[in-house]
Design a protein around this motif. Structure first.
Motif, PDB file in Angstrom:
ATOM      1  N   GLU A  96      21.879  -8.259  60.755  1.00 31.34           N
ATOM      2  CA  GLU A  96      21.463  -9.250  59.763  1.00 31.34           C
ATOM      3  C   GLU A  96      21.513  -8.626  58.372  1.00 31.34           C
ATOM      4  O   GLU A  96      20.902  -7.581  58.128  1.00 31.34           O
ATOM      5  N   ILE A  97      22.227  -9.266  57.464  1.00 30.98           N
ATOM      6  CA  ILE A  97      22.385  -8.750  56.107  1.00 30.98           C
ATOM      7  C   ILE A  97      21.084  -8.939  55.333  1.00 30.98           C
ATOM      8  O   ILE A  97      20.565 -10.054  55.215  1.00 30.98           O
ATOM      9  N   LYS A  98      20.575  -7.851  54.808  1.00 33.18           N
ATOM     10  CA  LYS A  98      19.331  -7.899  54.031  1.00 33.18           C
ATOM     11  C   LYS A  98      19.592  -7.813  52.526  1.00 33.18           C
ATOM     12  O   LYS A  98      18.782  -8.259  51.724  1.00 33.18           O
ATOM     13  N   ARG A  99      20.692  -7.192  52.142  1.00 36.73           N
ATOM     14  CA  ARG A  99      21.064  -7.127  50.719  1.00 36.73           C
ATOM     15  C   ARG A  99      22.569  -6.892  50.612  1.00 36.73           C
ATOM     16  O   ARG A  99      23.140  -6.152  51.426  1.00 36.73           O
ATOM     17  N   MET A 100      23.187  -7.538  49.617  1.00 37.02           N
ATOM     18  CA  MET A 100      24.614  -7.369  49.362  1.00 37.02           C
ATOM     19  C   MET A 100      24.811  -6.766  47.980  1.00 37.02           C
ATOM     20  O   MET A 100      24.130  -7.156  47.030  1.00 37.02           O
ATOM     21  N   HIS A 101      25.752  -5.845  47.864  1.00 33.95           N
ATOM     22  CA  HIS A 101      26.119  -5.255  46.579  1.00 33.95           C
ATOM     23  C   HIS A 101      27.604  -5.533  46.342  1.00 33.95           C
ATOM     24  O   HIS A 101      28.437  -5.219  47.195  1.00 33.95           O
ATOM     25  N   PHE A 125      29.796 -13.564  61.395  1.00 35.25           N
ATOM     26  CA  PHE A 125      29.599 -14.598  62.411  1.00 35.25           C
ATOM     27  C   PHE A 125      28.613 -15.692  62.024  1.00 35.25           C
ATOM     28  O   PHE A 125      28.535 -16.707  62.715  1.00 35.25           O
ATOM     29  N   SER A 126      27.877 -15.522  60.951  1.00 34.29           N
ATOM     30  CA  SER A 126      26.898 -16.542  60.596  1.00 34.29           C
ATOM     31  C   SER A 126      26.521 -16.370  59.130  1.00 34.29           C
ATOM     32  O   SER A 126      26.470 -15.252  58.619  1.00 34.29           O
ATOM     33  N   ALA A 127      26.263 -17.525  58.470  1.00 35.29           N
ATOM     34  CA  ALA A 127      25.768 -17.483  57.096  1.00 35.29           C
ATOM     35  C   ALA A 127      24.270 -17.750  57.027  1.00 35.29           C
ATOM     36  O   ALA A 127      23.615 -17.410  56.043  1.00 35.29           O
ATOM     37  N   GLU A 128      23.723 -18.370  58.068  1.00 33.35           N
ATOM     38  CA  GLU A 128      22.289 -18.630  58.109  1.00 33.35           C
ATOM     39  C   GLU A 128      21.787 -18.503  59.542  1.00 33.35           C
ATOM     40  O   GLU A 128      21.969 -19.427  60.343  1.00 33.35           O
TER      41      GLU A 128
END
Length: 287
Positions: A158-163, A50-53
């Motif tokens: 909220e995304i804190k890290r992506m793998h 739903f959001s990139a920032e």
């Protein structure tokens, strides 16, 4: 066309209509942990980005339609507001389906469904090693939509890290959609597979904005040959050919006299990306 007040439908029928019509839906394979350290893993198809920032995802763990009871995912997040959202690929789909079984609280679906736990870097719940993309998230808010069976509980994550696995990245470092081989959820027991056979591109509208349907000649707008998608492509051109361009086209070509025949040729041009030439042909037979 039948119409319904959703409140007058049994919840199972209501959900059936919604999930069959709103799809395919991506699947969040969510791993959570409770305050005692017990891990849970469950799939949810009421899910999207739903959001990139800030980078945000939202998924919903609905109450049981039969009992009204909340799921273990909800209980865990209320205790430890963190989650790892793992994407679901075709190679995983049967295991993921099995992981949705109503196991007793405290049962580790990683073990039951044969998945491999990977330690996360920023959150407590583990990642699914078999998933090629994993999002470690902090749950910023839980929105409870009701206390009846079927009521959703929305998790704002909220995304804190992506793998991201190397094998699904192309030369530009972008995710190759065909290599990713995602699956999506439809109604009842139906799923869809996002592979090369089902993927197609639709170019974003150009700038300046296209002419739109309201500038079409009536014969084009009501064509018996051109599809709605064909017309959508024709609508995207910023301007129609000029009279000079039309005269030049007519001098160098012999447009057919029959309108349907000309529209068949124009349809072929559109499929080959010759949008300007298609317009010249369509307008030439009207002049």
């Amino acid at each position: 066309m039948p119409s319904y007040d959703p409140r007058e439908l049994h919840i199972a029928k209501r959900q059936g209509y919604i999930t069959a019509a709103v799809g395919p839906r991506p699947i969040a394979f969510a791993s959570t942990i409770d305050k005692e350290g017990r891990v849970n893993l469950a799939p949810y198809s009421f899910f999207n980005a739903f959001s990139a920032e800030p980078p945000m995802m939202v998924f919903s763990s609905n109450r049981s339609g039969r009992t009204g009871e909340t799921k273990d995912t909800y209980k865990n997040i209320k205790e430890v507001p963190e989650v790892v959202i793992n994407v679901v690929t075709y190679d995983m789909v049967q295991q993921v389906s099995y992981a949705s079984s109503e196991f007793d609280r405290g049962v580790n679906e990683f073990v039951k469904a044969g998945f491999t736990q990977l330690e996360s870097e920023t959150v407590k719940p583990p990642r699914v090693a078999e998933s090629p993309v994993q999002f470690e998230c902090e749950v910023k808010e839980v929105i409870e939509l009701g206390d009846q069976g079927g009521a959703g509980n929305l998790f704002l994550c909220e995304i804190k890290r992506m793998h991201i696995a190397d094998e699904i990245l192309n030369e530009e470092g972008r995710i190759d959609q065909a290599a990713l081989d995602l699956v999506g959820r439809s109604g009842a027991n139906w799923y869809v597979r996002v592979n090369e056979d089902s993927l197609f591109e639709v170019q974003k509208p150009s700038k300046p904005i296209g002419i739109g349907f309201d500038n079409f000649p009536e014969s084009v707008l009501k064509s018996e040959v051109l599809s709605a998608n064909d017309l959508g492509i024709l609508a995207s051109v910023p301007e129609l050919p000029t009279e000079g361009e039309l005269k030049e086209f007519q001098q160098n070509n012999n447009p057919p006299e029959g309108r349907n025949e000309a529209h068949e040729i124009a349809k072929s041009m559109i499929s080959n990306g010759q949008i300007s030439e298609a317009w010249k042909l369509l307008l030439s037979i009207e002049s």
